[in-house]
Scaffold this motif. Sequence first.
Motif, PDB file in Angstrom:
ATOM      1  N   UNK A   6      -6.898   5.255   3.788  1.00 58.02           N
ATOM      2  CA  UNK A   6      -8.228   4.682   3.559  1.00 58.02           C
ATOM      3  C   UNK A   6      -8.074   3.490   2.633  1.00 58.02           C
ATOM      4  N   UNK A   7      -8.577   2.335   3.091  1.00 50.62           N
ATOM      5  CA  UNK A   7      -8.485   1.095   2.325  1.00 50.62           C
ATOM      6  C   UNK A   7      -9.823   0.861   1.628  1.00 50.62           C
ATOM      7  N   UNK A   8      -9.731   0.557   0.339  1.00 54.27           N
ATOM      8  CA  UNK A   8     -10.934   0.379  -0.467  1.00 54.27           C
ATOM      9  C   UNK A   8     -10.764  -0.851  -1.346  1.00 54.27           C
ATOM     10  N   UNK A   9     -11.804  -1.712  -1.353  1.00 57.23           N
ATOM     11  CA  UNK A   9     -11.814  -2.905  -2.195  1.00 57.23           C
ATOM     12  C   UNK A   9     -12.958  -2.782  -3.186  1.00 57.23           C
ATOM     13  N   UNK A  10     -12.646  -2.967  -4.458  1.00 59.36           N
ATOM     14  CA  UNK A  10     -13.653  -2.849  -5.495  1.00 59.36           C
ATOM     15  C   UNK A  10     -14.384  -4.172  -5.684  1.00 59.36           C
ATOM     16  N   UNK A  11     -15.431  -4.141  -6.506  1.00 57.62           N
ATOM     17  CA  UNK A  11     -16.190  -5.357  -6.778  1.00 57.62           C
ATOM     18  C   UNK A  11     -15.396  -6.347  -7.610  1.00 57.62           C
ATOM     19  N   UNK A  12     -14.398  -5.890  -8.326  1.00 59.29           N
ATOM     20  CA  UNK A  12     -13.557  -6.784  -9.133  1.00 59.29           C
ATOM     21  C   UNK A  12     -12.406  -7.385  -8.349  1.00 59.29           C
ATOM     22  N   UNK A  13     -12.330  -7.107  -7.062  1.00 53.89           N
ATOM     23  CA  UNK A  13     -11.254  -7.655  -6.252  1.00 53.89           C
ATOM     24  C   UNK A  13      -9.997  -6.834  -6.237  1.00 53.89           C
ATOM     25  N   UNK A  14     -10.039  -5.596  -6.715  1.00 55.69           N
ATOM     26  CA  UNK A  14      -8.874  -4.723  -6.691  1.00 55.69           C
ATOM     27  C   UNK A  14      -8.784  -4.000  -5.353  1.00 55.69           C
ATOM     28  N   UNK A  15      -7.558  -3.656  -4.978  1.00 59.47           N
ATOM     29  CA  UNK A  15      -7.298  -2.990  -3.708  1.00 59.47           C
ATOM     30  C   UNK A  15      -6.779  -1.582  -3.970  1.00 59.47           C
ATOM     31  N   UNK A  16      -7.371  -0.614  -3.283  1.00 62.36           N
ATOM     32  CA  UNK A  16      -6.942   0.786  -3.342  1.00 62.36           C
ATOM     33  C   UNK A  16      -6.555   1.222  -1.932  1.00 62.36           C
ATOM     34  N   UNK A  17      -5.343   1.725  -1.793  1.00 66.54           N
ATOM     35  CA  UNK A  17      -4.886   2.278  -0.516  1.00 66.54           C
ATOM     36  C   UNK A  17      -4.620   3.760  -0.734  1.00 66.54           C
ATOM     37  N   UNK A  18      -5.504   4.606  -0.226  1.00 64.64           N
ATOM     38  CA  UNK A  18      -5.402   6.050  -0.401  1.00 64.64           C
ATOM     39  C   UNK A  18      -4.633   6.644   0.778  1.00 64.64           C
ATOM     40  N   UNK A  19      -3.662   7.471   0.491  1.00 68.17           N
ATOM     41  CA  UNK A  19      -2.826   8.100   1.509  1.00 68.17           C
ATOM     42  C   UNK A  19      -2.911   9.608   1.363  1.00 68.17           C
ATOM     43  N   UNK A  20      -3.142  10.276   2.495  1.00 65.77           N
ATOM     44  CA  UNK A  20      -3.203  11.744   2.526  1.00 65.77           C
ATOM     45  C   UNK A  20      -2.300  12.248   3.642  1.00 65.77           C
ATOM     46  N   UNK A  21      -1.543  13.275   3.337  1.00 67.04           N
ATOM     47  CA  UNK A  21      -0.682  13.931   4.314  1.00 67.04           C
ATOM     48  C   UNK A  21      -1.288  15.293   4.626  1.00 67.04           C
ATOM     49  N   UNK A  22      -1.783  15.467   5.852  1.00 63.17           N
ATOM     50  CA  UNK A  22      -2.481  16.697   6.204  1.00 63.17           C
ATOM     51  C   UNK A  22      -1.551  17.904   6.209  1.00 63.17           C
ATOM     52  N   UNK A  23      -0.293  17.711   6.589  1.00 64.20           N
ATOM     53  CA  UNK A  23       0.660  18.827   6.595  1.00 64.20           C
ATOM     54  C   UNK A  23       0.897  19.337   5.178  1.00 64.20           C
ATOM     55  N   UNK A 165       1.230   1.604  10.913  1.00 62.80           N
ATOM     56  CA  UNK A 165       2.158   0.893  10.027  1.00 62.80           C
ATOM     57  C   UNK A 165       1.841  -0.594   9.982  1.00 62.80           C
ATOM     58  N   UNK A 166       1.540  -1.181  11.146  1.00 64.45           N
ATOM     59  CA  UNK A 166       1.187  -2.608  11.178  1.00 64.45           C
ATOM     60  C   UNK A 166      -0.085  -2.882  10.390  1.00 64.45           C
ATOM     61  N   UNK A 167      -1.072  -2.000  10.506  1.00 60.39           N
ATOM     62  CA  UNK A 167      -2.309  -2.183   9.750  1.00 60.39           C
ATOM     63  C   UNK A 167      -2.049  -2.096   8.251  1.00 60.39           C
ATOM     64  N   UNK A 168      -1.234  -1.157   7.826  1.00 56.62           N
ATOM     65  CA  UNK A 168      -0.912  -1.005   6.404  1.00 56.62           C
ATOM     66  C   UNK A 168      -0.188  -2.242   5.878  1.00 56.62           C
ATOM     67  N   UNK A 169       0.754  -2.777   6.649  1.00 57.82           N
ATOM     68  CA  UNK A 169       1.487  -3.969   6.226  1.00 57.82           C
ATOM     69  C   UNK A 169       0.601  -5.205   6.194  1.00 57.82           C
ATOM     70  N   UNK A 170      -0.317  -5.339   7.150  1.00 58.39           N
ATOM     71  CA  UNK A 170      -1.196  -6.500   7.179  1.00 58.39           C
ATOM     72  C   UNK A 170      -2.137  -6.523   5.990  1.00 58.39           C
ATOM     73  N   UNK A 171      -2.712  -5.379   5.655  1.00 61.17           N
ATOM     74  CA  UNK A 171      -3.600  -5.318   4.490  1.00 61.17           C
ATOM     75  C   UNK A 171      -2.822  -5.610   3.211  1.00 61.17           C
ATOM     76  N   UNK A 172      -1.627  -5.064   3.101  1.00 54.41           N
ATOM     77  CA  UNK A 172      -0.815  -5.273   1.913  1.00 54.41           C
ATOM     78  C   UNK A 172      -0.393  -6.736   1.781  1.00 54.41           C
TER      79      UNK A 172
END
Length: 331
Positions: A6-23, A165-172
Amino acid sequence: MLTRQRFESSADGDLYIHTRNLVAELATLFCGLAACAVPLMFLVDGFFGGRWLPARLAPLEILLVLLGLILLGVLGVAVLLLLDVRETLFLSHRLARGERRKRNLFGGRERVHAMFALRSATALEMRVYRTDARRVVQAWLLMADGTEQRLTPELMVLRPGQPRTDRWLQVLAGYLALPTPDRVIELPVIGALPAPPAVAAHRHVPTQTPEPATRRPAPSNRPSHADPAPPPMAADGNRLGWFARALTGLLGAFLSLVALAHAVELLGALSMGRLRVASSVHGSGHTYLWSEAPVGYLMHAGAGILGVMVVGLLGIACLYVAVAGRTRRPR
């Protein structure tokens, strides 16, 4: 498929990339609930069914069973609250730094696993480390001073060419204003993975020429008042929290009681010259008599004494860690 981002952008311009492993989350939830369910089932069966511990048990055995049930319940709670199964990659141009944060199953107990600076970032690389057991793909951020930092979460498996993986790399790469890596660099690493990400490794270490002995200044006996004061000691990172100390203390008490119970049983058997050794889970076994089989008697008695010593030392070590509050002595 079993990893959620889950990609999240704050009002201050910070980027949060949340990763969860269901297993990992399902395994943690199952183990924690299963460990907590055993003591609860024992209590429910005792209150409503009237089936408590057998009366033939000795007081030491009753205490051992009760302590084992308490320890099992505490272990279940520790698995649910202490294991980090969620990870967040935090990037901030405003603060000029990045962080890798970890949280438990319920999103609490957040702690910073690694912190690094974002200034002078020059490139983003995809690397493949081939070990004896597996093939690991990681993303690394390269700095202008030659340092590098791993950005791949531990709960995420990168597979080049997949949309996730491509989406994660593009956002980063878009947030860091760097080109998206279009190739994977093969690095022949055998046996172990690279160093932990908390310590940045230098890619190019300049060769240092040893200084001649004649250039070293002679030691002076006069006290120097211009020397700076020594830096303050860093905080001890081996100290344990109250929950970890309580858990370690319970484990040490349980192991010590196990060793004590076996030692009492072994001393009784040695005093009578009659040693019974169980050979299956159905309760059958063999009895060794000193007068009939001295060799077998001595072998099994020695094995029992060794087992009591090992378990007892482990229990004492756990109790020491619980009382001292640290895993090793400070230097």
